[in-house]
Design a protein around this motif. Structure first.
Motif, PDB file in Angstrom:
ATOM      1  N   ILE A  68     -25.992  13.409 -25.343  1.00 59.17           N
ATOM      2  CA  ILE A  68     -26.356  13.597 -23.898  1.00 59.17           C
ATOM      3  C   ILE A  68     -25.127  14.515 -23.280  1.00 59.17           C
ATOM      4  CG2 ILE A  68     -25.126  11.349 -23.664  1.00 59.17           C
ATOM      5  CD1 ILE A  68     -27.134  10.862 -21.295  1.00 59.17           C
ATOM      6  N   LEU A  69     -25.772  15.350 -22.344  1.00 57.11           N
ATOM      7  CA  LEU A  69     -24.627  16.070 -21.568  1.00 57.11           C
ATOM      8  C   LEU A  69     -24.845  15.765 -20.209  1.00 57.11           C
ATOM      9  CD1 LEU A  69     -22.855  18.716 -21.282  1.00 57.11           C
ATOM     10  CD2 LEU A  69     -24.920  20.105 -21.095  1.00 57.11           C
ATOM     11  N   ASP A  70     -23.717  15.594 -19.487  1.00 57.20           N
ATOM     12  CA  ASP A  70     -23.665  15.397 -17.951  1.00 57.20           C
ATOM     13  C   ASP A  70     -23.027  16.631 -17.335  1.00 57.20           C
ATOM     14  OD1 ASP A  70     -23.447  14.184 -15.418  1.00 57.20           O
ATOM     15  OD2 ASP A  70     -22.068  12.823 -15.640  1.00 57.20           O
ATOM     16  N   THR A  71     -23.831  17.303 -16.588  1.00 57.91           N
ATOM     17  CA  THR A  71     -23.705  18.387 -16.022  1.00 57.91           C
ATOM     18  C   THR A  71     -23.130  18.219 -14.484  1.00 57.91           C
ATOM     19  OG1 THR A  71     -25.951  19.076 -15.106  1.00 57.91           O
ATOM     20  CG2 THR A  71     -25.295  19.788 -17.292  1.00 57.91           C
ATOM     21  N   GLY A  72     -21.891  18.760 -14.319  1.00 54.09           N
ATOM     22  CA  GLY A  72     -21.396  18.549 -12.847  1.00 54.09           C
ATOM     23  C   GLY A  72     -20.789  17.119 -12.999  1.00 54.09           C
ATOM     24  N   CYS A  73     -20.315  16.588 -14.068  1.00 57.73           N
ATOM     25  CA  CYS A  73     -19.933  15.237 -14.618  1.00 57.73           C
ATOM     26  C   CYS A  73     -18.669  14.550 -13.381  1.00 57.73           C
ATOM     27  CB  CYS A  73     -19.558  15.034 -15.761  1.00 57.73           C
ATOM     28  SG  CYS A  73     -18.050  15.861 -16.252  1.00 57.73           S
ATOM     29  N   GLY A  74     -17.999  15.722 -12.851  1.00 56.12           N
ATOM     30  CA  GLY A  74     -16.827  15.015 -11.857  1.00 56.12           C
ATOM     31  C   GLY A  74     -15.834  14.545 -12.832  1.00 56.12           C
ATOM     32  N   GLU A  75     -15.432  13.335 -12.595  1.00 57.91           N
ATOM     33  CA  GLU A  75     -14.271  12.436 -13.271  1.00 57.91           C
ATOM     34  C   GLU A  75     -14.926  11.646 -14.353  1.00 57.91           C
ATOM     35  OE1 GLU A  75     -15.916   9.078 -11.398  1.00 57.91           O
ATOM     36  OE2 GLU A  75     -15.954  11.289 -10.581  1.00 57.91           O
ATOM     37  N   GLY A  76     -16.362  11.862 -14.623  1.00 62.32           N
ATOM     38  CA  GLY A  76     -16.873  11.180 -15.746  1.00 62.32           C
ATOM     39  C   GLY A  76     -17.400   9.637 -15.525  1.00 62.32           C
ATOM     40  N   SER A  77     -17.324   9.182 -14.429  1.00 60.72           N
ATOM     41  CA  SER A  77     -17.601   7.720 -14.398  1.00 60.72           C
ATOM     42  C   SER A  77     -19.185   7.390 -14.722  1.00 60.72           C
ATOM     43  CB  SER A  77     -17.343   7.191 -12.806  1.00 60.72           C
ATOM     44  OG  SER A  77     -15.785   7.444 -12.242  1.00 60.72           O
ATOM     45  N   HIS A  78     -19.852   8.365 -13.932  1.00 55.83           N
ATOM     46  CA  HIS A  78     -21.447   7.967 -13.918  1.00 55.83           C
ATOM     47  C   HIS A  78     -21.766   8.019 -15.531  1.00 55.83           C
ATOM     48  CE1 HIS A  78     -22.870   7.710 -10.020  1.00 55.83           C
ATOM     49  NE2 HIS A  78     -22.545   8.936  -9.542  1.00 55.83           N
ATOM     50  N   LEU A  79     -21.324   8.954 -16.317  1.00 56.67           N
ATOM     51  CA  LEU A  79     -21.612   9.182 -17.788  1.00 56.67           C
ATOM     52  C   LEU A  79     -21.189   7.855 -18.435  1.00 56.67           C
ATOM     53  CD1 LEU A  79     -22.827  11.019 -20.122  1.00 56.67           C
ATOM     54  CD2 LEU A  79     -20.528  12.031 -20.250  1.00 56.67           C
ATOM     55  N   ASN A  80     -19.894   7.494 -17.922  1.00 56.62           N
ATOM     56  CA  ASN A  80     -19.371   6.382 -18.771  1.00 56.62           C
ATOM     57  C   ASN A  80     -20.067   5.223 -18.730  1.00 56.62           C
ATOM     58  OD1 ASN A  80     -16.971   5.406 -20.348  1.00 56.62           O
ATOM     59  ND2 ASN A  80     -16.824   4.157 -18.651  1.00 56.62           N
ATOM     60  N   LYS A  81     -20.621   4.920 -17.394  1.00 58.35           N
ATOM     61  CA  LYS A  81     -21.162   3.765 -16.995  1.00 58.35           C
ATOM     62  C   LYS A  81     -22.748   3.700 -17.724  1.00 58.35           C
ATOM     63  CE  LYS A  81     -18.395   2.051 -13.883  1.00 58.35           C
ATOM     64  NZ  LYS A  81     -17.807   0.730 -13.986  1.00 58.35           N
ATOM     65  N   VAL A  82     -23.295   4.989 -17.560  1.00 58.08           N
ATOM     66  CA  VAL A  82     -24.565   4.876 -18.388  1.00 58.08           C
ATOM     67  C   VAL A  82     -24.559   4.726 -19.702  1.00 58.08           C
ATOM     68  CG1 VAL A  82     -26.545   6.732 -19.006  1.00 58.08           C
ATOM     69  CG2 VAL A  82     -25.451   6.669 -16.458  1.00 58.08           C
ATOM     70  N   ILE A  83     -23.435   5.322 -20.420  1.00 54.88           N
ATOM     71  CA  ILE A  83     -23.485   5.241 -21.834  1.00 54.88           C
ATOM     72  C   ILE A  83     -23.081   3.740 -22.153  1.00 54.88           C
ATOM     73  CG2 ILE A  83     -21.796   5.749 -23.959  1.00 54.88           C
ATOM     74  CD1 ILE A  83     -23.569   7.872 -22.969  1.00 54.88           C
ATOM     75  N   ASN A  84     -22.558   3.022 -21.478  1.00 53.38           N
ATOM     76  CA  ASN A  84     -22.033   1.480 -21.747  1.00 53.38           C
ATOM     77  C   ASN A  84     -23.304   0.751 -21.591  1.00 53.38           C
ATOM     78  OD1 ASN A  84     -19.436   2.171 -21.888  1.00 53.38           O
ATOM     79  ND2 ASN A  84     -18.701   1.511 -20.129  1.00 53.38           N
ATOM     80  N   GLU A  85     -24.372   1.304 -20.812  1.00 52.69           N
ATOM     81  CA  GLU A  85     -25.705   0.509 -20.918  1.00 52.69           C
ATOM     82  C   GLU A  85     -26.398   0.559 -22.081  1.00 52.69           C
ATOM     83  OE1 GLU A  85     -26.824  -1.613 -18.374  1.00 52.69           O
ATOM     84  OE2 GLU A  85     -24.758  -1.316 -17.526  1.00 52.69           O
ATOM     85  N   LEU A  86     -26.252   1.519 -23.037  1.00 55.68           N
ATOM     86  CA  LEU A  86     -27.094   1.868 -24.044  1.00 55.68           C
ATOM     87  C   LEU A  86     -26.732   1.071 -25.224  1.00 55.68           C
ATOM     88  CD1 LEU A  86     -27.045   5.870 -23.712  1.00 55.68           C
ATOM     89  CD2 LEU A  86     -28.801   4.248 -22.767  1.00 55.68           C
ATOM     90  N   GLU A  87     -27.936   0.830 -25.951  1.00 61.86           N
ATOM     91  CA  GLU A  87     -27.867  -0.075 -27.216  1.00 61.86           C
ATOM     92  C   GLU A  87     -27.056   0.699 -28.566  1.00 61.86           C
ATOM     93  OE1 GLU A  87     -31.466  -1.805 -27.846  1.00 61.86           O
ATOM     94  OE2 GLU A  87     -31.442  -2.648 -26.132  1.00 61.86           O
ATOM     95  N   GLN A  88     -27.364   2.092 -28.368  1.00 61.09           N
ATOM     96  CA  GLN A  88     -27.132   2.950 -29.523  1.00 61.09           C
ATOM     97  C   GLN A  88     -25.945   3.666 -28.974  1.00 61.09           C
ATOM     98  OE1 GLN A  88     -29.465   3.596 -27.100  1.00 61.09           O
ATOM     99  NE2 GLN A  88     -29.698   5.926 -27.056  1.00 61.09           N
ATOM    100  N   GLN A  89     -25.270   4.261 -30.260  1.00 68.80           N
ATOM    101  CA  GLN A  89     -23.932   5.113 -30.115  1.00 68.80           C
ATOM    102  C   GLN A  89     -24.610   6.551 -29.941  1.00 68.80           C
ATOM    103  OE1 GLN A  89     -21.136   4.811 -33.306  1.00 68.80           O
ATOM    104  NE2 GLN A  89     -19.962   4.045 -31.881  1.00 68.80           N
ATOM    105  N   VAL A  90     -23.830   7.236 -28.794  1.00 63.48           N
ATOM    106  CA  VAL A  90     -24.444   8.616 -28.574  1.00 63.48           C
ATOM    107  C   VAL A  90     -23.254   9.617 -28.525  1.00 63.48           C
ATOM    108  CG1 VAL A  90     -26.520   7.837 -27.314  1.00 63.48           C
ATOM    109  CG2 VAL A  90     -24.364   8.464 -26.069  1.00 63.48           C
ATOM    110  N   LEU A  91     -23.472  10.801 -28.596  1.00 61.80           N
ATOM    111  CA  LEU A  91     -22.505  11.717 -28.552  1.00 61.80           C
ATOM    112  C   LEU A  91     -22.625  12.304 -26.982  1.00 61.80           C
ATOM    113  CD1 LEU A  91     -20.318  14.118 -29.201  1.00 61.80           C
ATOM    114  CD2 LEU A  91     -22.311  15.394 -30.140  1.00 61.80           C
ATOM    115  N   ALA A  92     -21.477  11.787 -26.326  1.00 58.49           N
ATOM    116  CA  ALA A  92     -21.652  12.050 -24.724  1.00 58.49           C
ATOM    117  C   ALA A  92     -20.515  13.388 -24.425  1.00 58.49           C
ATOM    118  CB  ALA A  92     -21.233  10.832 -24.122  1.00 58.49           C
TER     119      ALA A  92
END
Length: 279
Positions: free
Chosen positions: A100-124
Protein backbone atom coordinates in the motif's frame (compact mmCIF):
# COMPACT_ATOMS: atom_id res chain seq x y z
CA UNK A 1 23.37 -5.75 22.32
CA UNK A 2 22.27 -2.13 22.22
CA UNK A 3 19.17 -0.88 20.46
CA UNK A 4 19.49 -0.72 16.67
CA UNK A 5 19.42 2.89 15.42
CA UNK A 6 16.48 4.11 13.40
CA UNK A 7 18.73 4.49 10.35
CA UNK A 8 20.15 0.96 10.68
CA UNK A 9 16.65 -0.51 11.06
CA UNK A 10 15.47 1.42 7.98
CA UNK A 11 18.45 0.26 5.93
CA UNK A 12 17.61 -3.38 6.72
CA UNK A 13 13.91 -2.86 5.96
CA UNK A 14 14.55 -1.04 2.68
CA UNK A 15 17.11 -3.68 1.62
CA UNK A 16 14.42 -6.30 2.14
CA UNK A 17 12.11 -4.40 -0.24
CA UNK A 18 14.61 -2.82 -2.63
CA UNK A 19 12.89 -4.30 -5.71
CA UNK A 20 10.17 -1.70 -5.12
CA UNK A 21 12.42 1.18 -6.14
CA UNK A 22 13.33 2.61 -9.52
CA UNK A 23 15.54 5.66 -9.97
CA UNK A 24 13.53 8.91 -10.17
CA UNK A 25 16.16 10.29 -12.56
CA UNK A 26 16.73 7.44 -15.04
CA UNK A 27 14.15 4.79 -14.00
CA UNK A 28 16.81 2.06 -13.57
CA UNK A 29 16.57 -0.58 -10.83
CA UNK A 30 17.94 0.44 -7.46
CA UNK A 31 19.98 -1.29 -4.77
CA UNK A 32 20.17 -0.46 -1.06
CA UNK A 33 23.77 -0.66 0.18
CA UNK A 34 24.77 -1.79 3.66
CA UNK A 35 25.87 1.75 4.51
CA UNK A 36 22.49 3.27 3.60
CA UNK A 37 22.72 4.51 0.03
CA UNK A 38 19.87 3.82 -2.39
CA UNK A 39 21.61 3.82 -5.76
CA UNK A 40 20.94 2.80 -9.36
CA UNK A 41 23.15 1.27 -12.06
CA UNK A 42 23.90 4.78 -13.34
CA UNK A 43 25.22 5.72 -9.89
CA UNK A 44 22.45 8.16 -9.00
CA UNK A 45 22.46 7.90 -5.22
CA UNK A 46 20.05 8.90 -2.42
CA UNK A 47 20.91 8.57 1.25
CA UNK A 48 18.82 7.10 4.04
CA UNK A 49 18.75 9.83 6.70
CA UNK A 50 19.51 9.22 10.36
CA UNK A 51 15.77 9.62 11.09
CA UNK A 52 15.08 6.60 8.86
CA UNK A 53 13.61 8.12 5.66
CA UNK A 54 15.03 8.67 2.19
CA UNK A 55 14.84 11.90 0.18
CA UNK A 56 14.23 11.17 -3.54
CA UNK A 57 13.66 14.78 -4.59
CA UNK A 58 15.66 15.68 -7.69
CA UNK A 59 14.87 19.41 -7.54
CA UNK A 60 14.90 21.65 -4.46
CA UNK A 61 11.45 22.29 -3.03
CA UNK A 62 10.35 24.63 -0.26
CA UNK A 63 7.25 23.38 1.51
CA UNK A 64 4.52 25.78 2.65
CA UNK A 65 3.88 23.36 5.53
CA UNK A 66 5.93 23.77 8.69
CA UNK A 67 7.15 21.26 11.27
CA UNK A 68 4.62 22.80 13.69
CA UNK A 69 1.77 22.08 11.28
CA UNK A 70 2.64 18.37 11.19
CA UNK A 71 3.03 18.22 14.97
CA UNK A 72 -0.42 19.79 15.30
CA UNK A 73 -1.84 17.32 12.80
CA UNK A 74 -0.30 14.46 14.80
CA UNK A 75 -2.15 15.59 17.93
CA UNK A 76 -5.46 16.01 16.11
CA UNK A 77 -5.13 12.53 14.56
CA UNK A 78 -4.33 10.97 17.94
CA UNK A 79 -7.52 12.50 19.35
CA UNK A 80 -9.61 10.09 17.26
CA UNK A 81 -11.29 12.84 15.26
CA UNK A 82 -10.80 10.96 11.96
CA UNK A 83 -11.20 7.44 13.33
CA UNK A 84 -14.52 6.62 11.59
CA UNK A 85 -12.99 7.67 8.25
CA UNK A 86 -9.82 5.65 8.84
CA UNK A 87 -11.86 2.54 9.75
CA UNK A 88 -13.90 2.94 6.56
CA UNK A 89 -10.74 3.31 4.46
CA UNK A 90 -9.35 0.11 6.02
CA UNK A 91 -12.56 -1.70 5.08
CA UNK A 92 -12.01 -0.76 1.43
CA UNK A 93 -8.32 -1.67 1.56
CA UNK A 94 -9.50 -5.17 2.43
CA UNK A 95 -7.62 -8.29 3.47
CA UNK A 96 -5.99 -9.12 0.13
CA UNK A 97 -3.80 -6.03 0.00
CA UNK A 98 -0.12 -6.75 0.58
CA UNK A 99 1.44 -3.46 -0.63
CA UNK A 100 0.00 0.00 0.00
CA UNK A 101 1.24 3.48 -0.93
CA UNK A 102 -0.04 6.67 0.70
CA UNK A 103 0.53 9.61 -1.65
CA UNK A 104 0.68 12.98 0.07
CA UNK A 105 0.99 11.11 3.38
CA UNK A 106 2.08 14.13 5.43
CA UNK A 107 3.22 12.99 8.87
CA UNK A 108 1.92 9.47 8.26
CA UNK A 109 -0.95 9.34 10.77
CA UNK A 110 -3.67 8.26 8.34
CA UNK A 111 -1.52 5.47 6.90
CA UNK A 112 -0.53 4.25 10.35
CA UNK A 113 -4.13 4.20 11.63
CA UNK A 114 -5.41 2.42 8.51
CA UNK A 115 -2.65 -0.22 8.71
CA UNK A 116 -3.47 -0.86 12.38
CA UNK A 117 -7.06 -1.70 11.39
CA UNK A 118 -5.97 -4.44 8.96
CA UNK A 119 -5.79 -8.10 9.90
CA UNK A 120 -2.84 -8.91 7.64
CA UNK A 121 0.69 -7.58 7.50
CA UNK A 122 1.31 -5.19 4.64
CA UNK A 123 4.26 -3.35 3.17
CA UNK A 124 3.29 0.28 3.85
CA UNK A 125 5.00 3.13 2.01
CA UNK A 126 4.37 6.85 2.39
CA UNK A 127 5.51 9.60 0.04
CA UNK A 128 5.18 13.36 0.41
CA UNK A 129 6.86 16.36 -1.19
CA UNK A 130 7.31 17.91 2.27
CA UNK A 131 10.48 16.86 4.08
CA UNK A 132 9.03 18.17 7.35
CA UNK A 133 6.08 15.79 7.05
CA UNK A 134 8.22 12.76 6.25
CA UNK A 135 10.66 13.55 9.07
CA UNK A 136 7.71 13.53 11.46
CA UNK A 137 6.37 10.27 9.99
CA UNK A 138 9.75 8.55 10.36
CA UNK A 139 10.03 9.80 13.93
CA UNK A 140 6.74 8.28 15.06
CA UNK A 141 6.06 5.24 12.85
CA UNK A 142 8.51 2.39 12.31
CA UNK A 143 8.37 -0.64 9.99
CA UNK A 144 7.25 1.50 7.08
CA UNK A 145 9.13 3.08 4.18
CA UNK A 146 8.99 6.88 4.24
CA UNK A 147 10.06 8.86 1.17
CA UNK A 148 10.36 12.54 0.38
CA UNK A 149 9.47 12.66 -3.28
CA UNK A 150 7.40 14.07 -6.09
CA UNK A 151 4.88 11.87 -7.90
CA UNK A 152 5.96 13.52 -11.14
CA UNK A 153 9.36 11.81 -10.60
CA UNK A 154 8.30 8.87 -8.52
CA UNK A 155 10.95 6.51 -7.07
CA UNK A 156 8.86 3.33 -7.50
CA UNK A 157 8.60 0.64 -10.16
CA UNK A 158 5.47 0.25 -12.23
CA UNK A 159 2.74 -2.07 -10.92
CA UNK A 160 4.30 -2.12 -7.44
CA UNK A 161 1.18 -1.57 -5.35
CA UNK A 162 -2.10 -3.34 -4.61
CA UNK A 163 -3.61 -0.17 -3.18
CA UNK A 164 -2.91 3.57 -3.31
CA UNK A 165 -4.34 6.05 -0.80
CA UNK A 166 -4.86 9.68 -1.82
CA UNK A 167 -6.34 11.43 1.22
CA UNK A 168 -7.21 15.14 0.94
CA UNK A 169 -4.31 15.50 -1.46
CA UNK A 170 -3.88 16.33 -5.17
CA UNK A 171 -4.16 13.40 -7.60
CA UNK A 172 -1.76 12.26 -10.32
CA UNK A 173 -3.86 9.73 -12.23
CA UNK A 174 -1.18 8.94 -14.79
CA UNK A 175 1.24 7.94 -12.07
CA UNK A 176 -1.45 6.12 -10.07
CA UNK A 177 -2.26 3.89 -13.05
CA UNK A 178 1.47 3.23 -13.62
CA UNK A 179 2.04 2.23 -10.00
CA UNK A 180 -1.07 0.10 -9.45
CA UNK A 181 -0.96 -3.55 -10.39
CA UNK A 182 -3.67 -5.04 -12.62
CA UNK A 183 -6.11 -5.72 -9.77
CA UNK A 184 -5.07 -2.67 -7.77
CA UNK A 185 -7.38 -0.03 -6.34
CA UNK A 186 -7.18 3.69 -5.66
CA UNK A 187 -8.86 5.06 -2.54
CA UNK A 188 -9.25 8.83 -2.72
CA UNK A 189 -10.77 10.93 0.07
CA UNK A 190 -12.23 14.33 -0.81
CA UNK A 191 -14.05 16.96 1.26
CA UNK A 192 -17.83 17.14 1.11
CA UNK A 193 -19.91 20.30 1.51
CA UNK A 194 -19.97 20.38 5.34
CA UNK A 195 -16.32 19.47 5.95
CA UNK A 196 -15.00 21.64 8.82
CA UNK A 197 -18.01 23.88 8.29
CA UNK A 198 -17.55 25.55 11.68
CA UNK A 199 -14.14 26.86 10.54
CA UNK A 200 -15.27 27.59 6.97
CA UNK A 201 -18.21 29.62 8.29
CA UNK A 202 -15.85 31.93 10.17
CA UNK A 203 -13.07 32.01 7.58
CA UNK A 204 -15.28 32.72 4.56
CA UNK A 205 -18.49 34.20 5.92
CA UNK A 206 -20.80 35.35 3.11
CA UNK A 207 -18.41 34.29 0.34
CA UNK A 208 -18.81 31.45 -2.13
CA UNK A 209 -15.97 29.57 -0.40
CA UNK A 210 -18.27 29.12 2.61
CA UNK A 211 -20.02 26.45 0.52
CA UNK A 212 -17.83 23.80 -1.04
CA UNK A 213 -18.57 21.40 -3.85
CA UNK A 214 -16.42 18.49 -4.98
CA UNK A 215 -18.41 17.57 -8.12
CA UNK A 216 -15.53 18.20 -10.55
CA UNK A 217 -13.12 16.10 -8.49
CA UNK A 218 -15.58 13.19 -8.36
CA UNK A 219 -16.26 13.41 -12.11
CA UNK A 220 -12.54 13.37 -12.86
CA UNK A 221 -12.09 10.29 -10.69
CA UNK A 222 -14.89 8.51 -12.55
CA UNK A 223 -13.24 9.28 -15.89
CA UNK A 224 -10.27 7.12 -14.87
CA UNK A 225 -11.89 4.01 -13.36
CA UNK A 226 -14.34 1.45 -14.70
CA UNK A 227 -15.71 0.48 -11.27
CA UNK A 228 -16.26 3.24 -8.73
CA UNK A 229 -17.74 3.00 -5.25
CA UNK A 230 -18.64 6.08 -3.21
CA UNK A 231 -19.32 6.48 0.48
CA UNK A 232 -20.00 9.71 2.30
CA UNK A 233 -19.08 9.84 5.98
CA UNK A 234 -20.51 12.70 8.02
CA UNK A 235 -20.42 13.27 11.77
CA UNK A 236 -19.99 16.10 14.27
CA UNK A 237 -17.73 15.58 17.26
CA UNK A 238 -17.16 17.62 20.42
CA UNK A 239 -13.79 19.36 20.30
CA UNK A 240 -11.48 19.71 23.30
CA UNK A 241 -10.51 23.38 23.52
CA UNK A 242 -6.81 22.42 23.60
CA UNK A 243 -7.23 20.99 20.09
CA UNK A 244 -8.75 24.14 18.56
CA UNK A 245 -5.42 25.92 17.81
CA UNK A 246 -3.96 22.60 16.57
CA UNK A 247 -6.86 22.09 14.17
CA UNK A 248 -6.60 25.68 12.92
CA UNK A 249 -2.87 25.26 12.32
CA UNK A 250 -3.20 21.99 10.38
CA UNK A 251 -5.74 23.26 7.86
CA UNK A 252 -5.10 26.19 5.48
CA UNK A 253 -8.71 27.23 6.18
CA UNK A 254 -7.68 28.27 9.68
CA UNK A 255 -4.37 29.95 8.96
CA UNK A 256 -5.71 33.50 9.06
CA UNK A 257 -8.14 32.97 11.93
CA UNK A 258 -7.41 33.80 15.58
CA UNK A 259 -5.99 30.75 17.33
CA UNK A 260 -8.19 31.43 20.39
CA UNK A 261 -11.32 31.07 18.27
CA UNK A 262 -14.18 29.48 20.17
CA UNK A 263 -15.07 26.07 18.72
CA UNK A 264 -16.72 23.41 20.83
CA UNK A 265 -17.52 20.98 18.03
CA UNK A 266 -16.36 20.20 14.52
CA UNK A 267 -17.98 18.48 11.55
CA UNK A 268 -16.17 15.90 9.47
CA UNK A 269 -17.86 15.39 6.10
CA UNK A 270 -15.77 13.40 3.65
CA UNK A 271 -16.40 11.27 0.60
CA UNK A 272 -14.44 8.09 0.00
CA UNK A 273 -14.01 7.18 -3.68
CA UNK A 274 -12.78 3.69 -4.49
CA UNK A 275 -11.69 2.97 -8.06
CA UNK A 276 -10.73 -0.38 -9.56
CA UNK A 277 -9.83 -1.22 -13.13
CA UNK A 278 -8.48 1.81 -14.96
CA UNK A 279 -10.28 2.77 -18.16
Amino acid sequence: MGKVSKRAASILYMKEHETLFSCPICQKDMHVSDDGHVLCHNHHSFDIAKQGYVNFMIKPFTSMYSKNLFESRQEVMNSGLYEPVQKAIAKYVGNRTKTILDTGCGEGSHLNKVINELEQQVLAVGIDISKEGIQSAAKFYEHKIWCVGDLANSPFKEQSFDCILNILSPANYGEFSRLLNEKGKLIKVVPQSDYLKEIRRQAFANSEKEHYTNEQTVERFKEHFANVKQERITYTMPLDEKLVPKLLEMTPLGWHLEKDLSLNEITIDLEILVGEGTK
